[in-house]
Design an enzyme around this catalytic site. Structure first.
Site, PDB file in Angstrom:
ATOM      1  N   HIS A 119       0.976  -1.167   0.043  1.00 37.57           N
ATOM      2  CA  HIS A 119      -0.158  -0.147  -0.061  1.00 37.57           C
ATOM      3  C   HIS A 119       0.972   1.135   0.127  1.00 37.57           C
ATOM      4  CE1 HIS A 119      -2.544  -3.131   2.196  1.00 37.57           C
ATOM      5  NE2 HIS A 119      -3.525  -2.134   1.625  1.00 37.57           N
ATOM      6  N   ASP A 158       2.431   1.960   3.213  1.00 37.43           N
ATOM      7  CA  ASP A 158       3.266   0.993   3.943  1.00 37.43           C
ATOM      8  C   ASP A 158       4.657   1.585   3.684  1.00 37.43           C
ATOM      9  OD1 ASP A 158       1.102  -0.575   4.254  1.00 37.43           O
ATOM     10  OD2 ASP A 158       1.323  -1.822   2.338  1.00 37.43           O
TER      11      ASP A 158
END
Length: 436
Positions: free
Chosen positions: A101, A104
């Site tokens: 993501h 992340d």
């Protein structure tokens, strides 16, 4: 030069089924040929960035238990250290892919501009890691669920400015995925659903979601991204009900909004069980409707009613899923991504390796079992025999529209039909699978 984060662990070797070494593969052998293709190319294993490097070991009753230096604060310096740890892990484990993501890999800040700047800096380092290690991007996605702005969803939010912010995030990560050579882009809203119908206009929210998906597809073609757009079904949690409940629900949604030829499915094991299905069911449904894309591989706990995201250890479950995947021609752009996290008490760096090794061995055992099922052909021949009547005579007349309801009623009376039931042989087939 940054020091190794996993300096006590070397490249994970294959040592075979008799090995007792927890830091060695017993069944996963990348170059082993299975049905004419390398095991690694069948399974296309990926490590997820979020659970493996971002999750600190928290639960609803306690703070993080992992002592990982890159988790000390959400800063660019720690993002770079986390990236260094991730590529070291990918290389030592020997996986061909990873997934992430946007949140992340870099701090997103409070504005699109802040996120743009941070992601641009980290993208260069990800590209360096890809070039240096050969580990590729299976898919990217945008986090449209963690920030408080998304408490009522992203695409389905009652505020069109939140919709616009979510669109900017997705466009940015889709473009980043494209530049990094990603093979897919996943849409998982997380909060695209409702907690109560008392404050929800469901038709409006579904129309918003349909428009959002159409915008993503339009942008994919505009930028020349050749990968696959995927939706990941999940029935609930964190919301009471999510609009992407299961494979069949997403299929109906895609058909309603004319997207069935543009988007496929990223199916997760634990999401299937939360929806009241087996993983095998969701895989078969996707294949039957030309929606098979990619897989998030994990498991739930049968005594818990939520998404525990544990590493898979059921080779029978893996074998049945892979039997259908291989029978359908195998994966194309998709893979098996370990959307799984070590338990909160598994705090040593070795535990992260051991968990992935066990999961990869489970997939490998499942693959070898599926190969035997296909080569022996007993399951396929039983199914073919069970439906043989639909391939000729009356069966084809019915399916091809040559007879109507009245014709069938007349035939049943004129021929005095007395069809006798045949055994489905369920126990025999279950025992047959167990033999593999």
């Amino acid at each position: 030069m940054t020091a190794p984060c996993f300096e006590k662990i070397g490249r994970i070797p294959f040592k075979g089924p008799e090995s007792d070494d927890p830091l060695a593969f017993r069944h996963y052998e990348p170059d082993r040929m299975v049905l004419g293709k390398r095991m690694e190319d069948h399974l296309r294993v990926a490590v997820c960035w979020w659970h493996s490097f971002c999750w600190p070991g928290v639960d609803m009753f306690g703070s993080g238990t992992f002592d990982r230096p890159w988790q000390a604060a959400d800063t660019m310096e720690n993002a770079k250290l986390k990236l260094h740890a991730a590529f070291e892990f990918f290389e030592k484990l020997g996986v061909p892919f990873f997934c992430f993501h946007d949140a992340d890999v870099a701090p997103l800040g409070e504005t699109i501009a802040e996120g743009d700047a941070n992601l641009a800096r980290i993208e260069e380092l990800i590209r360096d890691g890809i070039d240096r290690t050969g580990v590729k991007l299976l898919w990217g996605t945008a986090n449209l669920f963690s920030h408080r702005r998304y408490m009522a969803g992203g695409a389905t939010n009652p505020d069109p400015e939140v919709f616009a912010f979510a669109a900017a995030q997705v466009a940015r990560v889709l473009e980043m995925t494209h530049r990094l050579g990603g093979e897919n882009y996943v849409l998982w809203g997380g909060r695209e659903g409702y907690d109560t119908l008392l404050n929800t206009d469901m038709k409006r929210e579904l129309d918003q979601l349909g428009r959002f998906m159409s915008l993503v597809v339009e942008h994919k073609h505009r930028i020349g991204f050749k990968g696959t757009i995927l939706i990941e079904p999940k029935p609930m949690e964190p919301t009471k009900h999510q609009y992407d409940h299961d494979a069949a629900t997403v299929h109906a949604f895609l058909r309603k909004y004319g997207l069935e030829n543009e988007i496929k499915l990223n199916l997760e094991v634990n999401h299937a069980t939360l929806a009241g299905h087996s993983f095998e069911h969701e895989v078969v449904y996707a294949i039957a409707n030309d929606l098979m894309g990619s897989f998030d591989i994990n498991r739930g706990d049968p005594q818990n009613g939520w998404d525990t995201d544990q590493f898979p250890n059921d080779d029978r479950e893996a074998a049945l899923a892979l039997y259908h995947v291989l029978s359908a021609g195998g994966l194309t752009t998709g893979g098996f991504n370990f959307d799984a996290k070590v338990r909160r008490q598994s705090i040593d760096p070795e535990d992260l390796f051991i968990a992935h090794i066990g999961g990869m061995d489970t997939l490998a055992r499942g693959l070898l079992m599926a190969e035997r099922m296909i080569l022996e052909g007993k399951l396929a021949s039983h199914v073919a025999d069970r439906y043989a009547g639909w391939n000729e005579g009356l069966g084809t007349d019915i399916l091809d529209g040559r007879v109507g309801l009245g014709d069938l009623a007349k035939l049943a009376r004129d021929q005095n039909l007395k069809p006798e039931p045949r055994s489905g042989r369920q126990e025999y087939l279950e025992n047959l699978v167990n033999r593999y």
